[in-house]
Design a protein around this motif. Structure first.
Motif: not given
Length: 507
Positions: A278-279, A296, A298-300, A318, A320
């Motif tokens: 979940d990043g 926290e 990252h988004r990927r 990550d 992406s």
């Protein structure tokens, strides 16, 4: 008065240099020249007459008369470039019988050296001069010697592996990190639900642990570094994180209160960084039963994590292609010139490595469709050095002994696949010089030093040994683990690789 003066000079020259009966030296250009100091000194001093012995010379007016065309343009000649060409001189060099003997002993008596005029050199003379000039230039050239530490003196000389291990059941997931090498010289490998390790000193193979099928497959493993060389951490595809003691084969901790799948993991002393799908990045302390901190940003899925050698910074990559560098002491991103250090690839980033001999030097490698190695200096906000490979970059390792970096590669792809962002074909993928290879690059020139086709199938992961000289590579498709000696340690460092078997099985 002008005529009398010229007659007197002519008589003086005729007394000093008697001419031959066939030729005359009464031309006007010669008579108008000013006598040199040598002539005046000889005519005025009786002592210097006994010290000088000047041979007879023949003068021709055609050689002494300068043409206007020669003064306007400079023509290239074959005369010696280290001597001035004075074709219109009226006096010879001050030579004596002694200087003639010395010149003969050194081979200098010829028309080029003692008579500073233009002569047509024969092809043999031109060839000899070229050889002499080439030999002289070689004296000033310092030959480059290859360092015994470099991969050019080790991997390039012996490209074969020195150890092979069977590895059936290794995860085919390209984001997985199923292998690690401890500072106690043990190689740990994850096989589906189990973790095995082999002590490379005693060759004993041990099944360390296993997880239930409900907890998922073992995705990543890592040893505890120099602080905890006998402790191994594992993470599964269902979010289970555990630590085990290889000496007692007992479980130490179990952090299973998070169901987010695990990505990359890496130790820093007693602190373990775990990337999540979940990043998030979870931080665990082996002395605490629960998670101590979370990062926290990252988004990927965070598939790559690596602590810096000083333990201050944490680099994460990550799915992406985003790479973040965290200053754990400041509790936020690392900044350079009041800007966050953010790096970007066009594909997922799993391969991350810090240079152990330069603070802030970070290497990252991208998977499809990126296929590039980028070398960053986080202390500066300039552009990175880029090495295009057009293959999956699965692992990066700096040498601790010299300025070289090793990269392992998987499949390559056609350029149109990158444009369309399509999945590269697994069987029809074209081969490039980097396909399925282990390649060493020089820093900062980024030149390729040596490249070895380590496996016949894509290399999924690689780890470096405690001596900083050897590399283990794993190919899940080939189901083989191989060890190569890439570098050599300086005198007095490293372990001896003699006595290692060339073939053994880990199961």
């Amino acid at each position: 008065m002008q005529g009398r003066s010229n007659s007197a000079q002519q008589n003086m020259l005729s007394d000093l240099y008697p001419l031959t009966p066939q030729r005359s030296c009464s031309q006007t250009p010669l008579l108008k020249r000013t006598p040199s100091r040598a002539t005046l000194s000889i005519s005025q001093s009786s002592k210097k007459k006994r010290r000088f012995s000047i041979p007879n010379f023949e003068f021709e007016a055609t050689e002494l008369r300068a043409s206007p065309a020669s003064e306007a343009a400079v023509e290239e000649t074959d005369a010696d470039r280290f001597l001035a060409v004075r074709g219109s001189t009226t006096l010879p060099l001050n030579t004596t019988p002694r200087t003639n003997r010395v010149a003969k002993s050194f081979g200098l008596v010829d028309d080029r050296v003692l008579n500073c005029g233009e002569t047509s050199a024969t092809p043999a003379q031109t060839k000899v001069r070229s050889i002499l000039r080439r030999c002289a230039s070689e004296l000033f050239n310092t030959p480059r010697t290859t360092s015994a530490i470099s991969a050019k003196s080790n991997l390039a000389v012996r490209k074969q592996f020195i150890m092979a291990l069977d590895g059936p059941g290794i995860s085919l997931n390209l984001f997985a990190s199923p292998m690690a090498w401890s500072h106690s010289n043990c190689i740990g490998v994850a096989f589906k639900l189990n973790v095995y390790f082999q002590n490379l000193d005693t060759r004993v193979i041990v099944r360390l642990c296993g997880v239930p099928a409900a907890d998922g497959m073992v995705h990543s493993v890592d040893w505890g570094g120099t602080a905890n060389p006998h402790i191994l951490a594992l993470g599964t595809t269902c979010g289970i994180v555990q630590t085990w003691d290889s000496l007692t084969q007992m479980q130490i901790t179990d952090w299973s209160d998070d169901d987010s799948p695990v990505g990359g993991i890496h130790w820093n002393g007693n602190m373990l960084a775990v990337g999540r799908k979940d990043g998030r990045v979870s931080l665990f302390d082996i002395r605490s039963p629960r998670q101590v901190e979370r990062v926290e940003g990252h988004r990927r899925h965070v598939i790559g994590t690596k602590w810096s050698p000083d333990g201050r910074c944490l680099a994460t990559g990550d799915q992406s292609g985003s790479v973040h560098v965290w200053d754990m002491r400041a509790g936020g991103h690392v900044t350079a010139n009041d800007r966050k250090v953010l790096m970007k690839h066009e594909g997922p980033v799993k391969a991350i490595s810090w240079a152990p001999w330069q603070n802030g030097l970070l290497a990252t490698g991208g998977l499809f469709p990126d296929g590039k190695i980028q070398l960053w200096n986080i202390n500066k906000s300039n552009s990175p050095l880029t090495i295009p490979t057009e293959t999956n970059v699965t692992a990066l390792h700096w040498s601790p002994h010299c300025k070289e970096i090793l990269s392992t590669h998987g499949l390559s792809w056609e350029p149109w696949h990158v444009i369309r962002r399509a999945e590269p074909p697994a069987k029809q993928a074209p081969r490039t010089p980097f396909s399925n290879s282990m390649t060493v690059h020089a820093y900062p020139s980024c030149d390729k030093i040596v490249s070895v086709n380590a496996h016949s199938a894509p290399i999924g992961h690689a780890c470096i040994g405690p001596d900083g000289c050897s590399i283990f590579t794993v190919s899940p498709v080939e189901e083989t683990i191989k060890m190569f000696k890439v570098w050599s340690a300086p005198a007095g460092k490293g372990k001896d690789d003699e006595g290692m078997s060339y073939k053994c099985a880990i199961r």
